[in-house]
Design an enzyme around this catalytic site. Structure first.
Site, PDB file in Angstrom:
ATOM      1  N   ASN A   1       0.850  -1.187   0.000  1.00 23.06           N
ATOM      2  CA  ASN A   1       0.000   0.000   0.000  1.00 23.06           C
ATOM      3  C   ASN A   1       0.884   1.235   0.000  1.00 23.06           C
ATOM      4  O   ASN A   1       2.040   1.186   0.426  1.00 23.06           O
ATOM      5  CB  ASN A   1      -0.864   0.021   1.258  1.00 23.06           C
ATOM      6  N   ARG A   2       0.310   2.344  -0.402  1.00 26.89           N
ATOM      7  CA  ARG A   2       1.019   3.606  -0.399  1.00 26.89           C
ATOM      8  C   ARG A   2       0.916   4.230   1.000  1.00 26.89           C
ATOM      9  O   ARG A   2      -0.191   4.478   1.474  1.00 26.89           O
ATOM     10  CB  ARG A   2       0.356   4.528  -1.415  1.00 26.89           C
TER      11      ARG A   2
END
Ligand code: C5P
Length: 217
Positions: A30-31
């Site tokens: 995920n960012r």
């Protein structure tokens, strides 16, 4: 200097992304920069708490006075959270990957066709903790939303069993940036904070946590 209103308290913080291996050299993630979670850990330590910061892979220095436990995957993070209990409060800021990959033991070679990834659902660390027998008395989750931010956060609070949800409006520029516009959603309703630097969001939230634990004493 801040009053040490959290001295004697143990608080767990998760932060950063998780990395889910595809093979020994590749991953999905995920960012997340980890900045908001690290700022919260720092602010809690400034108020005197003993802080266990369970951090996914991020390029950030460990805040002063914080015990950092580095992890890679969601399963690692879940185990580290469990091992760090008991705690007086938990603040789950990590952007945990919803799925992990059924990873290959050796590096996948480039062939004719790209390989298919088989995804398996990861445990929800926040929901699991909120329903655990040794649940911390105050469990705080985060939510990144792009629309109907408060409604979605209120639903998430109930679904996950959290006491509070800090809802980020990510339709604005949040990832890796310094500012954050959040709504604090509790059983009493929602409070919208102005757009603030992440350090200031952290200080306000740490203060609210100190007040809540004080009131429950
Ligand atoms: O469901 P969603 O990912 O939007 O929920 C976000 C909240 O749940 C955050 O507090 C995040 O740290 C937590 N979470 C978790 N484990 C997961 C997924 C999310 O602890 N597998």
């Amino acid at each position: 200097p801040a009053a040490r209103t959290l001295s004697g308290r143990h608080i767990l913080v998760t932060a950063g992304p998780t990395h889910e291996p595809i093979d020994p050299v590749r991953y999905i993630a995920n960012r997340s920069s980890g900045r908001q979670g690290f700022a919260i850990a720092a602010a809690l330590a400034d108020l005197g708490a003993r802080v266990s910061l369970i951090a996914g892979p991020v390029a950030l220095p460990t805040p002063a006075g914080v015990t950092r436990i580095d992890v890679e995957s969601a399963l690692d993070m879940a185990a580290a959270v469990d091992a760090a209990l008991p705690a007086d409060a938990a603040v789950m800021v990590a952007a945990v990957a919803d799925w992990r990959v059924e990873a290959a033991p050796q590096k996948v070679k480039k062939g004719d066709a790209p390989p298919a990834l088989h995804l398996v659902e990861n445990p929800d660390i926040l929901a699991t903790l909120a329903r655990a027998p040794n649940r911390p008395p105050l469990v705080v989750g985060f939510a990144a939303e792009t629309e109907r931010v408060v409604d979605h956060a209120a639903a998430k609070r109930l679904r996950k069993g959290a006491d509070w949800i800090v809802a980020n409006d990510v339709s604005q520029d949040v990832f890796g940036s310094d500012g954050n516009a959040v709504h604090l959603v509790t059983a009493q309703g929602a409070e919208s904070w102005p757009r603030l630097p992440k350090d200031e969001v952290a200080r306000r939230l740490a203060q609210r946590i100190a007040d809540a634990l004080q009131a429950a004493r």
